[in-house]
Scaffold this motif. Structure first.
Motif, PDB file in Angstrom:
ATOM      1  N   GLN A 172      42.114 -40.268   4.438  1.00  0.00           N
ATOM      2  CA  GLN A 172      43.418 -39.863   3.912  1.00  0.00           C
ATOM      3  C   GLN A 172      43.525 -38.346   3.855  1.00  0.00           C
ATOM      4  O   GLN A 172      42.622 -37.657   3.381  1.00  0.00           O
ATOM      5  N   ILE A 173      44.639 -37.823   4.333  1.00  0.00           N
ATOM      6  CA  ILE A 173      44.937 -36.398   4.296  1.00  0.00           C
ATOM      7  C   ILE A 173      45.723 -36.113   3.023  1.00  0.00           C
ATOM      8  O   ILE A 173      46.796 -36.688   2.800  1.00  0.00           O
ATOM      9  N   VAL A 174      45.183 -35.223   2.180  1.00  0.00           N
ATOM     10  CA  VAL A 174      45.775 -34.924   0.871  1.00  0.00           C
ATOM     11  C   VAL A 174      46.195 -33.458   0.839  1.00  0.00           C
ATOM     12  O   VAL A 174      45.374 -32.563   1.078  1.00  0.00           O
ATOM     13  N   GLY A 175      47.452 -33.193   0.545  1.00  0.00           N
ATOM     14  CA  GLY A 175      47.934 -31.820   0.478  1.00  0.00           C
ATOM     15  C   GLY A 175      47.409 -31.093  -0.743  1.00  0.00           C
ATOM     16  O   GLY A 175      47.241 -31.687  -1.810  1.00  0.00           O
ATOM     17  N   CYS A 176      47.151 -29.783  -0.605  1.00  0.00           N
ATOM     18  CA  CYS A 176      46.659 -29.009  -1.738  1.00  0.00           C
ATOM     19  C   CYS A 176      47.175 -27.575  -1.693  1.00  0.00           C
ATOM     20  O   CYS A 176      47.648 -27.094  -0.656  1.00  0.00           O
ATOM     21  N   THR A 177      47.078 -26.890  -2.814  1.00  0.00           N
ATOM     22  CA  THR A 177      47.538 -25.512  -2.965  1.00  0.00           C
ATOM     23  C   THR A 177      46.398 -24.534  -2.653  1.00  0.00           C
ATOM     24  O   THR A 177      45.255 -24.941  -2.417  1.00  0.00           O
ATOM     25  N   ASN A 178      46.712 -23.252  -2.691  1.00  0.00           N
ATOM     26  CA  ASN A 178      45.690 -22.226  -2.471  1.00  0.00           C
ATOM     27  C   ASN A 178      44.549 -22.352  -3.481  1.00  0.00           C
ATOM     28  O   ASN A 178      43.371 -22.278  -3.126  1.00  0.00           O
ATOM     29  N   ASP A 179      44.901 -22.522  -4.757  1.00  0.00           N
ATOM     30  CA  ASP A 179      43.901 -22.644  -5.810  1.00  0.00           C
ATOM     31  C   ASP A 179      42.998 -23.854  -5.599  1.00  0.00           C
ATOM     32  O   ASP A 179      41.769 -23.770  -5.733  1.00  0.00           O
ATOM     33  N   GLU A 180      43.610 -24.976  -5.274  1.00  0.00           N
ATOM     34  CA  GLU A 180      42.846 -26.210  -5.086  1.00  0.00           C
ATOM     35  C   GLU A 180      41.913 -26.095  -3.883  1.00  0.00           C
ATOM     36  O   GLU A 180      40.763 -26.562  -3.927  1.00  0.00           O
ATOM     37  N   LEU A 181      42.387 -25.469  -2.812  1.00  0.00           N
ATOM     38  CA  LEU A 181      41.532 -25.252  -1.644  1.00  0.00           C
ATOM     39  C   LEU A 181      40.370 -24.327  -1.986  1.00  0.00           C
ATOM     40  O   LEU A 181      39.226 -24.579  -1.601  1.00  0.00           O
ATOM     41  N   LYS A 182      40.659 -23.251  -2.708  1.00  0.00           N
ATOM     42  CA  LYS A 182      39.632 -22.275  -3.053  1.00  0.00           C
ATOM     43  C   LYS A 182      38.483 -22.933  -3.821  1.00  0.00           C
ATOM     44  O   LYS A 182      37.302 -22.719  -3.505  1.00  0.00           O
ATOM     45  N   PHE A 183      38.813 -23.749  -4.808  1.00  0.00           N
ATOM     46  CA  PHE A 183      37.769 -24.397  -5.590  1.00  0.00           C
ATOM     47  C   PHE A 183      37.074 -25.503  -4.791  1.00  0.00           C
ATOM     48  O   PHE A 183      35.887 -25.775  -5.009  1.00  0.00           O
ATOM     49  N   ALA A 184      37.794 -26.147  -3.874  1.00  0.00           N
ATOM     50  CA  ALA A 184      37.159 -27.145  -3.006  1.00  0.00           C
ATOM     51  C   ALA A 184      36.108 -26.484  -2.122  1.00  0.00           C
ATOM     52  O   ALA A 184      35.022 -27.047  -1.891  1.00  0.00           O
ATOM     53  N   GLN A 185      36.412 -25.288  -1.628  1.00  0.00           N
ATOM     54  CA  GLN A 185      35.462 -24.563  -0.784  1.00  0.00           C
ATOM     55  C   GLN A 185      34.287 -24.023  -1.594  1.00  0.00           C
ATOM     56  O   GLN A 185      33.129 -24.122  -1.182  1.00  0.00           O
ATOM     57  N   GLU A 186      34.592 -23.426  -2.737  1.00  0.00           N
ATOM     58  CA  GLU A 186      33.554 -22.751  -3.503  1.00  0.00           C
ATOM     59  C   GLU A 186      32.711 -23.716  -4.331  1.00  0.00           C
ATOM     60  O   GLU A 186      31.575 -23.386  -4.685  1.00  0.00           O
ATOM     61  N   TRP A 187      33.264 -24.900  -4.617  1.00  0.00           N
ATOM     62  CA  TRP A 187      32.529 -25.874  -5.425  1.00  0.00           C
ATOM     63  C   TRP A 187      32.322 -27.147  -4.625  1.00  0.00           C
ATOM     64  O   TRP A 187      31.318 -27.295  -3.951  1.00  0.00           O
TER      65      TRP A 187
END
Length: 284
Positions: A172-187
């Motif tokens: 499933q492809i889930v849309g996200c914001t800049n903040d959500e992407l940043k924490f997904a990458q860093e965490w």
């Protein structure tokens, strides 16, 4: 092109068990199939209407399901035939997306079909496959909204299935914001997705894409950023690799004495800026 269709392909058969009243499913079809030298790798995208009856329609949405990344035909017109049902069918997965349905909205938007085609084209052209826990930056960068990126998880309803042409899972492809992407990458992408399931603005477990969503989960819950930063500091990044387009150049010089090529002791290796920014997270 959108049309009603009652197909008997393996993917539609799986979906029919969840949407038994939608035999004549609305289907986006490519004008020229990929196996007839058409430009789009997905032959179809099925679009189901999920009325979320258990919640009185609170999370009604359009459920998009791709058809073409796995083997639909079993005759090697696109994918190699599997030797056993335990092998992956085609690339081993299909893509899904759940897009919020507004009240009295009957016509599903067409942009998710274009997005799924673009993601499938990436796989067909590069061989790079998607998987649960991936993140895709700027995939919605043309839209004038805060939902600009995507995270990938297993579809909450469609599970790994054995078809007559091999095994298929649904991502499933889930849309996200800049903040959500940043924490997904860093965490961790998986941990951010689990946090997103706590918000009704995303349909909870459905993880709906709503281009009108104006706030990230960290804005909806003012204390969540602090908690996430604390966990990030404690656990570090779970990112182990990143997929990127890259190229390199190795210059060779020819010895005038024996005609043999001797390599320079330097290799030029080029990657995009986004990948370079993520390298320190992988090395931590």
């Amino acid at each position: 092109m959108l049309e009603q269709n009652d197909t008997s392909d393996p993917i539609s058969e799986i979906c029919l068990s969840f949407y038994p009243d939608q035999i004549d499913v609305l289907q986006a079809t490519t004008q020229i199939q990929y196996w007839l030298n058409g430009p789009d790798p997905l032959d179809y995208v099925n679009i189901y209407i999920n009325n979320d009856e258990k919640n009185n329609g609170l999370n009604s949405h359009f459920h998009y399901v791709s058809l073409g990344l796995s083997d639909l035909y079993g005759d090697e017109r696109v994918h190699k035939r599997v030797k056993s049902a335990e092998e992956n069918s085609g690339y081993g997965y299909e893509l899904t997306m759940r897009v919020k349905k507004e009240i009295n909205e009957n016509e599903p938007p067409k942009w998710p079909v274009k997005l799924l085609q673009a993601l499938a084209k990436y796989t067909f052209q590069t061989g790079g496959i998607l998987d649960e826990g991936d993140h895709i930056p700027n995939v919605l960068s043309d839209s004038d909204c805060k939902i600009r990126h995507a995270l990938v998880c297993e579809d909450s309803m469609l599970k790994i299935s054995q078809t007559r042409f091999g095994r298929v899972k649904f991502l499933q492809i889930v849309g996200c914001t800049n903040d959500e992407l940043k924490f997904a990458q860093e965490w961790s992408t998986r941990k951010i997705l689990n946090l997103m399931k706590n918000f009704r603005e995303l349909g909870n477990d459905y993880l709906l894409v709503d281009l009108k969503r104006s706030k990230s989960i960290f804005e909806l819950d003012s204390d969540l950023r602090r908690k996430t930063l604390r966990n990030l500091k404690k656990e570090g990044s779970f990112m182990s690799f990143v997929k990127s387009k890259c190229f390199w150049r190795l210059n060779l010089e020819c010895s005038s004495n024996d005609g043999n090529f001797k390599p320079y002791d330097q290799l030029t290796f080029n990657i995009d800026l986004e990948t370079a920014r993520l390298f320190p997270l992988i090395l931590k």
